[in-house]
Enzyme design. Structure first.
Site, mmCIF file in Angstrom:
data_model
loop_
_atom_site.group_PDB
_atom_site.id
_atom_site.type_symbol
_atom_site.label_atom_id
_atom_site.label_comp_id
_atom_site.label_asym_id
_atom_site.label_seq_id
_atom_site.Cartn_x
_atom_site.Cartn_y
_atom_site.Cartn_z
ATOM 1 N N HIS A 1 44.484 35.987 42.639
ATOM 2 C CA HIS A 1 45.878 35.564 42.649
ATOM 3 C C HIS A 1 46.067 34.089 42.291
ATOM 4 O O HIS A 1 47.189 33.658 42.046
ATOM 5 C CB HIS A 1 46.507 35.849 44.018
ATOM 6 C CG HIS A 1 46.659 37.309 44.307
ATOM 7 N ND1 HIS A 1 47.519 38.122 43.608
ATOM 8 C CD2 HIS A 1 46.040 38.113 45.218
ATOM 9 C CE1 HIS A 1 47.433 39.361 44.075
ATOM 10 N NE2 HIS A 1 46.548 39.386 45.050
ATOM 11 N N GLU B 1 42.395 47.851 51.071
ATOM 12 C CA GLU B 1 43.763 47.346 51.158
ATOM 13 C C GLU B 1 44.814 48.348 50.698
ATOM 14 O O GLU B 1 45.937 47.971 50.359
ATOM 15 C CB GLU B 1 43.875 46.052 50.338
ATOM 16 C CG GLU B 1 43.271 46.149 48.955
ATOM 17 C CD GLU B 1 43.196 44.796 48.248
ATOM 18 O OE1 GLU B 1 43.882 43.853 48.694
ATOM 19 O OE2 GLU B 1 42.462 44.690 47.252
ATOM 20 N N ASP C 1 48.709 44.206 50.995
ATOM 21 C CA ASP C 1 48.648 45.302 50.025
ATOM 22 C C ASP C 1 48.728 46.658 50.720
ATOM 23 O O ASP C 1 49.272 47.618 50.158
ATOM 24 C CB ASP C 1 47.369 45.212 49.199
ATOM 25 C CG ASP C 1 47.486 44.207 48.064
ATOM 26 O OD1 ASP C 1 48.411 44.336 47.249
ATOM 27 O OD2 ASP C 1 46.666 43.275 47.998
#
Length: 352
Positions: free
Chosen positions: A106, A210, A236
């Site tokens: 990210h 996740e 997530d």
């Protein structure tokens, strides 16, 4: 004490120094003077060993690996680095975090930016974990060649996917990692003769679970050989369950707690009964509704409790807020008479 997978144990280790053989005089106790006459005997100098402080001794000693610390029962506290700032990486290390995750999933940086952060962390003797953009052989190969202490592989949803992820981190015949060990940074550019014999045992492999699909298979994922840590992904997970805007939903929390118990109980059974097979440690992310202290109390072995950008954001907002509120208070409380009085008191100091 096991040597760290990061390069700090090599880069900071004292290297043997070679000195040219000193020139000797036939009678060193009596050296000729410049005028040619014999000089008085020279006193023998005592050779003193250099004193090494305790701090310097610690700096030069091998740093423990993340795996060895987990095996010793330590609970590790980490920070996520999304800014890719070597300065913030170094500051996080000096602040005392047990590990720093350089987030290539990210964060905006890639391999070159991650390398700069790894160098800062190695210099400060703090293990770096690289979170990959995806669990692929290409990304794992490039990341491992940099020499991190561990890899975090996202979105592992089945035991088959976990087996494949582990294979990306191992050389043939146990895996598919490409071999360039004589020249990459991980082996100190070929200077570390022990690299091949220890790299796979030392490197921490963290598989992120996740999604709802991954949670359903978490027992089998944690049992896969080579999976050292199952890293829970609450944000997530909430999205995969339909609660993107509500990560603290009670259904998400209940699902997360059930998954945590499965991993922790499997680990406890393995340790208590000395069972064969793998039982991964439990890692997690702290959330606003689930602070890091709570994860520690629930038995997590690795807790990522902070993000550099979020910490700076909070500090910046608080700083601006204090300033704005202070300006308003001064404007409300101050009056002309008090201002004139202060000017008269300061006449002897200030000049126009």
């Amino acid at each position: 004490m096991a040597a760290a997978t990061s390069l700090s144990h090599l880069l900071l280790a004292p290297k043997p120094r070679t000195h040219p053989k000193p020139r000797t005089h036939p009678n060193p106790s009596r050296l000729p003077s410049r005028s040619g006459a014999s000089a008085t005997p020279l006193p023998r100098r005592r050779r003193l060993a250099p004193a090494i402080s305790a701090a310097a001794s610690d700096l030069l000693s091998p740093a423990p690996s993340l795996k060895s610390r987990l095996a010793a029962g330590d609970t590790l506290y980490g920070l996520f680095l999304l800014s890719f700032s070597p300065t913030l990486a170094e500051l996080a290390a000096l602040a005392g975090y047990d590990y720093v995750v350089v987030d290539m999933e990210h964060g905006p940086g890639g391999i070159p930016e991650a390398l700069a952060c790894l160098r800062a962390l190695d210099a400060a003797r703090t293990p770096a974990v690289l979170r990959l953009p995806e669990a692929s052989a290409v990304w794992a190969k490039k990341a491992l060649d940099l020499g991190p202490a561990g890899l975090m592989l996202p979105a592992v949803e089945s035991p088959a996917a976990a087996v494949e992820a582990v294979s990306h981190c191992r050389y043939p015949p146990r895996g598919v990692r490409g071999a360039a060990h004589p020249i990459v940074r991980a082996s100190a550019y070929g200077l570390d003769d022990s690299y091949l014999s220890r790299c796979e045992d030392d490197t921490l492999i963290m598989c992120q679970v996740e999604t709802a699909a991954g949670i359903a298979e978490i027992d089998a994922i944690a049992a896969v050989d080579g999976v050292d840590v199952v890293q829970m992904g609450p944000l997530d997970l909430s999205a995969s369950m339909g609660y993107l805007w509500d990560p603290g939903n009670r259904k998400v929390r209940a699902t997360l707690r059930e998954a945590e118990k499965k991993v922790l109980e499997a680990r406890k059974k393995k340790v208590a009964a000395a069972l064969d097979g793998n039982a991964a440690y439990l890692g997690g992310f702290a959330m606003q509704n689930d602070p890091p202290e709570q994860l520690k109390l629930r038995g997590y072995h690795m807790v990522a409790g902070a993000v550099d950008i979020a910490m700076f954001r909070k500090a910046a907002l608080d700083d601006v807020k204090r300033f704005r509120e202070a300006v308003m208070e001064i404007g409300e409380e101050g009056d002309d008479e008090e201002g004139e009085k202060e000017e008269k008191e300061n006449d002897g100091y200030w000049s126009e």
